[in-house]
Design a protein around this motif. Sequence first.
Motif, mmCIF file in Angstrom:
data_model
loop_
_atom_site.group_PDB
_atom_site.id
_atom_site.type_symbol
_atom_site.label_atom_id
_atom_site.label_comp_id
_atom_site.label_asym_id
_atom_site.label_seq_id
_atom_site.Cartn_x
_atom_site.Cartn_y
_atom_site.Cartn_z
ATOM 1 N N ASN A 10 29.205 -10.477 23.936
ATOM 2 C CA ASN A 10 28.299 -10.157 25.044
ATOM 3 C C ASN A 10 27.528 -11.390 25.497
ATOM 4 O O ASN A 10 27.320 -11.602 26.689
ATOM 5 N N LEU A 11 27.110 -12.209 24.546
ATOM 6 C CA LEU A 11 26.404 -13.446 24.868
ATOM 7 C C LEU A 11 27.309 -14.381 25.672
ATOM 8 O O LEU A 11 26.890 -14.968 26.666
ATOM 9 N N LEU A 12 28.543 -14.488 25.247
ATOM 10 C CA LEU A 12 29.523 -15.313 25.966
ATOM 11 C C LEU A 12 29.660 -14.848 27.420
ATOM 12 O O LEU A 12 29.647 -15.657 28.344
ATOM 13 N N ILE A 13 29.769 -13.553 27.622
ATOM 14 C CA ILE A 13 29.943 -13.013 28.974
ATOM 15 C C ILE A 13 28.700 -13.289 29.820
ATOM 16 O O ILE A 13 28.812 -13.741 30.965
ATOM 17 N N ASP A 14 27.514 -13.065 29.255
ATOM 18 C CA ASP A 14 26.271 -13.340 29.983
ATOM 19 C C ASP A 14 26.180 -14.807 30.397
ATOM 20 O O ASP A 14 25.851 -15.119 31.549
ATOM 21 N N GLU A 15 26.454 -15.705 29.474
ATOM 22 C CA GLU A 15 26.358 -17.137 29.768
ATOM 23 C C GLU A 15 27.415 -17.582 30.780
ATOM 24 O O GLU A 15 27.144 -18.418 31.639
ATOM 25 N N THR A 16 28.599 -17.023 30.690
ATOM 26 C CA THR A 16 29.666 -17.367 31.634
ATOM 27 C C THR A 16 29.310 -16.889 33.042
ATOM 28 O O THR A 16 29.492 -17.614 34.016
ATOM 29 N N LEU A 17 28.782 -15.677 33.131
ATOM 30 C CA LEU A 17 28.355 -15.145 34.434
ATOM 31 C C LEU A 17 27.266 -16.015 35.040
ATOM 32 O O LEU A 17 27.270 -16.274 36.246
ATOM 33 N N GLU A 18 26.347 -16.447 34.213
ATOM 34 C CA GLU A 18 25.256 -17.310 34.670
ATOM 35 C C GLU A 18 25.812 -18.588 35.303
ATOM 36 O O GLU A 18 25.346 -19.032 36.351
ATOM 37 N N LEU A 33 27.459 -5.069 35.872
ATOM 38 C CA LEU A 33 27.640 -5.370 34.457
ATOM 39 C C LEU A 33 27.244 -4.159 33.622
ATOM 40 O O LEU A 33 26.127 -3.678 33.701
ATOM 41 N N ASN A 34 28.187 -3.661 32.841
ATOM 42 C CA ASN A 34 27.942 -2.487 32.014
ATOM 43 C C ASN A 34 28.505 -2.740 30.610
ATOM 44 O O ASN A 34 29.505 -2.164 30.223
ATOM 45 N N LEU A 35 27.832 -3.646 29.884
ATOM 46 C CA LEU A 35 28.287 -4.015 28.545
ATOM 47 C C LEU A 35 27.600 -3.143 27.503
ATOM 48 O O LEU A 35 26.501 -2.649 27.722
ATOM 49 N N LEU A 36 28.237 -3.007 26.355
ATOM 50 C CA LEU A 36 27.622 -2.311 25.234
ATOM 51 C C LEU A 36 26.306 -2.994 24.876
ATOM 52 O O LEU A 36 26.194 -4.215 24.968
ATOM 53 N N LYS A 71 33.345 -5.460 38.634
ATOM 54 C CA LYS A 71 32.767 -4.621 37.587
ATOM 55 C C LYS A 71 33.216 -5.170 36.239
ATOM 56 O O LYS A 71 34.415 -5.391 36.028
ATOM 57 N N ILE A 72 32.257 -5.375 35.354
ATOM 58 C CA ILE A 72 32.562 -5.852 34.014
ATOM 59 C C ILE A 72 31.975 -4.849 33.030
ATOM 60 O O ILE A 72 30.773 -4.573 33.054
ATOM 61 N N SER A 73 32.830 -4.281 32.197
ATOM 62 C CA SER A 73 32.355 -3.298 31.228
ATOM 63 C C SER A 73 33.014 -3.551 29.875
ATOM 64 O O SER A 73 33.996 -4.283 29.775
ATOM 65 N N SER A 74 32.443 -2.933 28.855
ATOM 66 C CA SER A 74 33.013 -3.074 27.523
ATOM 67 C C SER A 74 32.902 -1.757 26.781
ATOM 68 O O SER A 74 32.081 -0.897 27.120
ATOM 69 N N LYS A 75 33.743 -1.616 25.769
ATOM 70 C CA LYS A 75 33.698 -0.436 24.908
ATOM 71 C C LYS A 75 34.313 -0.798 23.561
ATOM 72 O O LYS A 75 35.038 -1.793 23.439
ATOM 73 N N LYS A 77 36.681 0.729 20.441
ATOM 74 C CA LYS A 77 37.621 1.788 20.107
ATOM 75 C C LYS A 77 38.562 1.258 19.042
ATOM 76 O O LYS A 77 39.097 0.146 19.181
ATOM 77 N N ASP A 78 38.754 2.026 17.996
ATOM 78 C CA ASP A 78 39.680 1.652 16.920
ATOM 79 C C ASP A 78 39.429 0.248 16.374
ATOM 80 O O ASP A 78 40.366 -0.530 16.197
ATOM 81 N N ASN A 79 38.164 -0.071 16.151
ATOM 82 C CA ASN A 79 37.764 -1.374 15.600
ATOM 83 C C ASN A 79 38.162 -2.555 16.491
ATOM 84 O O ASN A 79 38.399 -3.663 16.019
ATOM 85 N N LYS A 80 38.232 -2.279 17.783
ATOM 86 C CA LYS A 80 38.547 -3.318 18.762
ATOM 87 C C LYS A 80 37.476 -3.314 19.851
ATOM 88 O O LYS A 80 36.948 -2.270 20.212
ATOM 89 N N TYR A 81 37.193 -4.503 20.359
ATOM 90 C CA TYR A 81 36.270 -4.668 21.477
ATOM 91 C C TYR A 81 37.109 -4.778 22.744
ATOM 92 O O TYR A 81 37.964 -5.658 22.848
ATOM 93 N N TYR A 82 36.888 -3.874 23.676
ATOM 94 C CA TYR A 82 37.607 -3.890 24.953
ATOM 95 C C TYR A 82 36.691 -4.439 26.035
ATOM 96 O O TYR A 82 35.559 -3.993 26.173
ATOM 97 N N LEU A 83 37.203 -5.383 26.785
ATOM 98 C CA LEU A 83 36.495 -5.934 27.927
ATOM 99 C C LEU A 83 37.324 -5.625 29.163
ATOM 100 O O LEU A 83 38.517 -5.942 29.212
ATOM 101 N N ILE A 84 36.696 -4.986 30.147
ATOM 102 C CA ILE A 84 37.399 -4.589 31.373
ATOM 103 C C ILE A 84 36.742 -5.301 32.554
ATOM 104 O O ILE A 84 35.535 -5.209 32.750
ATOM 105 N N ILE A 85 37.561 -6.009 33.319
ATOM 106 C CA ILE A 85 37.088 -6.696 34.524
ATOM 107 C C ILE A 85 37.883 -6.137 35.702
ATOM 108 O O ILE A 85 39.101 -6.231 35.736
ATOM 109 N N GLU A 86 37.166 -5.542 36.641
ATOM 110 C CA GLU A 86 37.798 -4.945 37.820
ATOM 111 C C GLU A 86 37.213 -5.567 39.079
ATOM 112 O O GLU A 86 36.019 -5.833 39.138
ATOM 113 N N ASP A 87 38.067 -5.783 40.070
ATOM 114 C CA ASP A 87 37.567 -6.286 41.347
ATOM 115 C C ASP A 87 38.160 -5.477 42.489
ATOM 116 O O ASP A 87 39.137 -4.766 42.315
#
Length: 149
Positions: A10-18, A33-36, A71-75, A77-87
């Motif tokens: 999440n920190l990486l995504i915030d800093e990259t967006l900045e 932005l809709n991150l966990l 739209k950037i979101s995360s979730k 599931k099954d011990n995995k971090y999913y990052l979804i980027i939609e435009d």
Amino acid sequence: NIDKDIMDLNLLIDETLESLNPMLKEKNINVNLNLLDDEIYINGDYNRLSQVIINLLKNSLESIKDKGLIKISSKLKDNKYYLIIEDNGMGMTSETLKKIKEPFFTTKPRGSGLGVSLIYEIVEAHGGNIKYSSEYGKGTKVTLYFPIV
């Protein structure tokens, strides 16, 4: 060359967006932005994964003409971090989508065709995966996942 360490995605995504904020403002593109809320840690190379996020967001930026939305979101599931980027950019044809992973394939006048193949390589080196879905004229959705620590 991948140099992994425990890192917060999440920190990486915030800093990259900045860092991309000036380009987003210039093109009048909103980011939803809709991150966990939790800190999510993976074993990853911060610089390489930053490169992945920058490439994905720049591809979105370039596909949006004006007044777009990313739209950037995360979730989790099954011990995995999913990052979804939609435009809501121009999207891709099914033919382009089939070739997107190929090195040197590009639809850009000055593109090298290495961005997406490099993204795949970096994500897979982290034990993750990436999936593109797109509809021409409507936009693109990219889903990445990484195993969490």
